[in-house]
Write an enzyme that holds these catalytic residues in place. Structure first.
Site, PDB file in Angstrom:
ATOM      1  N   ASN A   1     -11.798   4.588  -8.347  1.00  0.00           N
ATOM      2  CA  ASN A   1     -11.473   4.969  -6.729  1.00  0.00           C
ATOM      3  C   ASN A   1     -10.813   6.259  -6.681  1.00  0.00           C
ATOM      4  O   ASN A   1     -10.328   6.593  -7.339  1.00  0.00           O
ATOM      5  CB  ASN A   1     -10.747   3.685  -6.351  1.00  0.00           C
TER       6      ASN A   1
ATOM      7  N   LYS B   1       6.753   5.029 -10.885  1.00  0.00           N
ATOM      8  CA  LYS B   1       5.221   4.787 -11.496  1.00  0.00           C
ATOM      9  C   LYS B   1       4.507   5.837 -11.925  1.00  0.00           C
ATOM     10  O   LYS B   1       4.336   6.948 -11.418  1.00  0.00           O
ATOM     11  CB  LYS B   1       4.405   4.045 -10.176  1.00  0.00           C
TER      12      LYS B   1
ATOM     13  N   LYS C   1       0.863  -1.235   0.069  1.00  0.00           N
ATOM     14  CA  LYS C   1       0.121  -0.028  -0.046  1.00  0.00           C
ATOM     15  C   LYS C   1       0.865   1.364   0.074  1.00  0.00           C
ATOM     16  O   LYS C   1       1.856   1.457   0.805  1.00  0.00           O
ATOM     17  CB  LYS C   1      -0.994   0.006   1.387  1.00  0.00           C
TER      18      LYS C   1
ATOM     19  N   CYS D   1      -0.422   9.482  -8.224  1.00  0.00           N
ATOM     20  CA  CYS D   1      -1.766   9.306  -7.807  1.00  0.00           C
ATOM     21  C   CYS D   1      -2.669  10.322  -8.051  1.00  0.00           C
ATOM     22  O   CYS D   1      -2.333  11.437  -7.985  1.00  0.00           O
ATOM     23  CB  CYS D   1      -1.441   9.189  -6.283  1.00  0.00           C
TER      24      CYS D   1
END
Lengths: 248, 303
Positions: free
Chosen positions: B69, B166, B45, B131
């Site tokens: 989400n 990422k 996580k 994110c």
């Protein structure tokens, strides 16, 4: 949690937009009231979390309301259809805290898990009272099923079309003293019960879920003991740990 | 015998299957379902310097072939991850694990990454600069090559373990961001994070998610991910972890042909907790079907 395949035995309308579906399959370990199953439905990406209403012999009873495309599809399922369920999800109610005369309070779609809870408490020799609340008589269900358990059953409808006119909290004042409260329903109802009840209790919450087994953090809420996942650490929270979200 | 092993930045994985960060917790929820040591590894996580509750709910909305989400990097903070979560993880997982790191400033990224870099079980740092669900951080670092370069270079100085970055698909030219990361000495690239989206509740006529927007994941993403893996493979020499909608062994092969050395699997874990186990079990048969002896040899095969 365990993945199990169940077969539809029956699926019928029992009140306006409310269906009772019975599924046969391995129900071992599923007796704890207040837990839920997460159902895979053809054509839908996410599973649908539905609380367990009753367990008997080899079958599982669920009650759901058609609120969107997934539950609309569910309402069309025919006898013999096989369903992939994740079972034994959530913490469920702790019946050891009930005392001798617990009060159960359910609103609308929050009523179903209270059936297995009432049945379990009755088997434990408790003197159970239940109040169920609905918007109107046509949405009411399971009054007779609760009565058949031999428990005191009160109904409130918001429009007064059946039972006491008003909300479950209006019916609560007629109940006298009780040892403990178990509640399940929409958040405004839970909040009203929280403030109307002097007794301690356990409240079952609802939230949109991703996985249903604690992995995605989609359904987190704040409690006095830190953040909890409704699906895994809940859906049942102790009254004493609840923090109500501030109104927007 | 089908050889599913792949090498990721100098560490050999038994197979290329890696549960993606945010869909696998710290592993122990899934260890109840199957032996997670069968995985290549997993990315835990997303971890930040400070504890975060994340966004208000609803955080989840279903979509055709996927979900949105807006969890918003809920995590207990790096100190609690090291003191509470990693010891629990170690009990159920004995392989090197991937530490996913996020932040709201270069300093926070450096702080969190350098602490996790010192943890024995951490094999790789995956720097999440993508994110979409936090404000003033996360994706902002991954949307320009210049900002990506700066944060990667700063973390690189303090981190000894392989550093994988990422990337976000919510950019005009993902290959240029990947190239910037490579020039800042990143050891690998993982892509794609979720695609920014939204849904509206017809009854209330309001956005369904509390955060208004969220990140789309699930099978709907696969073609977008494949296209971007393919583009990034042409732009960099460092290994790529491909992700985005991968749900079966065939998808793994497809992502590897596009250029991936390994793959991450996210949304699939949420609907089928056994998804990664099932994919690993299906790999040998799928390899046989497509006449693949060594899985590692097909990376970039479509170019």
């Amino acid at each position: 949690m365990e993945e199990r395949i169940f077969t539809v035995k029956s699926n019928k309308l029992i009140a306006r937009d409310v269906y009772e579906i019975k599924l046969s399959g391995d129900i071992s370990g599923m007796q704890r009231p207040g837990q839920f199953v997460n159902i895979k439905l053809d054509g839908f990406y996410l599973r649908r979390p539905i609380s367990v209403c009753d367990i008997s012999a080899d079958s599982l009873t669920l009650i759901y309301k058609t609120v969107g495309n997934g539950t609309e599809y569910m309402s069309t399922l025919q006898e013999g259809k096989k369903l992939d369920l994740l079972t034994m999800l959530g913490n469920g109610y702790d019946i050891s805290k009930s005392g001798s005369s617990p009060l159960l309070i359910g609103g609308g779609c929050g009523v179903p898990p209270l059936y297995l809870l009432a049945k379990t408490l009755v088997a434990e020799g408790k003197s159970v009272t239940i109040i169920t609340g609905f918007n109107t008589k046509s949405e009411m269900f399971y009054k007779n099923e609760f009565k058949s358990l031999g428990i005191r059953t009160l109904v409130a409808t918001a429009d007064g079309s059946y039972g006491a006119k008003g909300f479950v909290t209006d019916a609560m004042v007629k109940c006298g003293d009780f040892s403990y409260t178990y509640a399940c329903g929409p958040e405004p109802m839970l909040k009203a019960v929280y403030y109307a009840s002097k007794a301690s209790g356990q409240y079952s919450f609802e939230e949109r879920m991703g996985c249903g087994f604690g992995a995605c953090m989609g359904c987190s809420c704040k409690t006095l003991y830190g953040s909890k996942r409704i699906c895994k650490d809940g859906p049942v929270l102790e009254k004493e740990e609840i923090i109500w979200p501030t109104q927007e | 015998m089908a050889d599913t092993r792949v090498a990721l930045c100098g560490i050999t994985l038994d197979n290329p299957v890696i549960p993606a960060s945010g869909t696998f917790g710290y592993g122990y929820e899934f260890a109840k379902f199957y032996d997670i040591n069968r995985l290549g590894t997993f990315s835990f996580k997303g971890t930040t310097k400070e504890p975060r509750f994340g966004n208000a709910t609803p955080r989840i909305a279903e979509c055709p072939s996927g979900l949105l989400n807006c969890v918003g990097l809920q995590n207990p903070g790096v100190n609690a991850v090291i003191s509470d979560e990693l010891p629990k993880l170690k009990k159920v997982f004995r392989k090197p694990v991937m530490a996913n790191v996020s932040g709201f400033s270069t300093e926070e990224y450096v702080y969190t990454a350098s602490l996790l870099d010192k943890e024995e079980q951490v094999g790789w740092i995956e720097l999440n600069i993508s994110c979409p669900n936090v404000h003033g951080g996360g994706m902002a670092f991954g949307t320009s090559p210049k900002m990506a370069y700066e944060v990667v270079a700063a973390v690189r100085k303090e981190v000894k373990k392989p550093l994988i970055v990422k990337l976000s698909p919510n950019v005009t030219d993902i290959a240029s961001v990947a190239a910037a990361c490579e020039s800042a000495d990143a050891d690998g690239i993982s892509l794609i994070n979720t695609v920014l989206g939204m849904r509206i509740n017809l009854k209330t006529r309001k956005p369904l998610l509390a955060n208004i927007t969220g990140g789309l994941s699930g099978p709907a993403l696969l073609p977008i991910a494949l296209r971007m893996i393919y583009q990034v493979y042409e732009a960099v020499k460092i290994p790529i972890i491909g992700m985005g909608g991968i749900s079966c062994a065939e998808d793994v092969v497809e992502a590897m042909l596009a250029g991936a050395t390994a793959v991450e699997i996210g949304a699939a874990n949420l609907v089928n907790p056994y998804a990664c186990r099932d994919i690993i079990e299906a790999l040998p048969e799928t390899m046989e079907k497509y006449k693949i002896n060594k899985l590692a040899e097909i990376t970039g095969g479509a170019h």
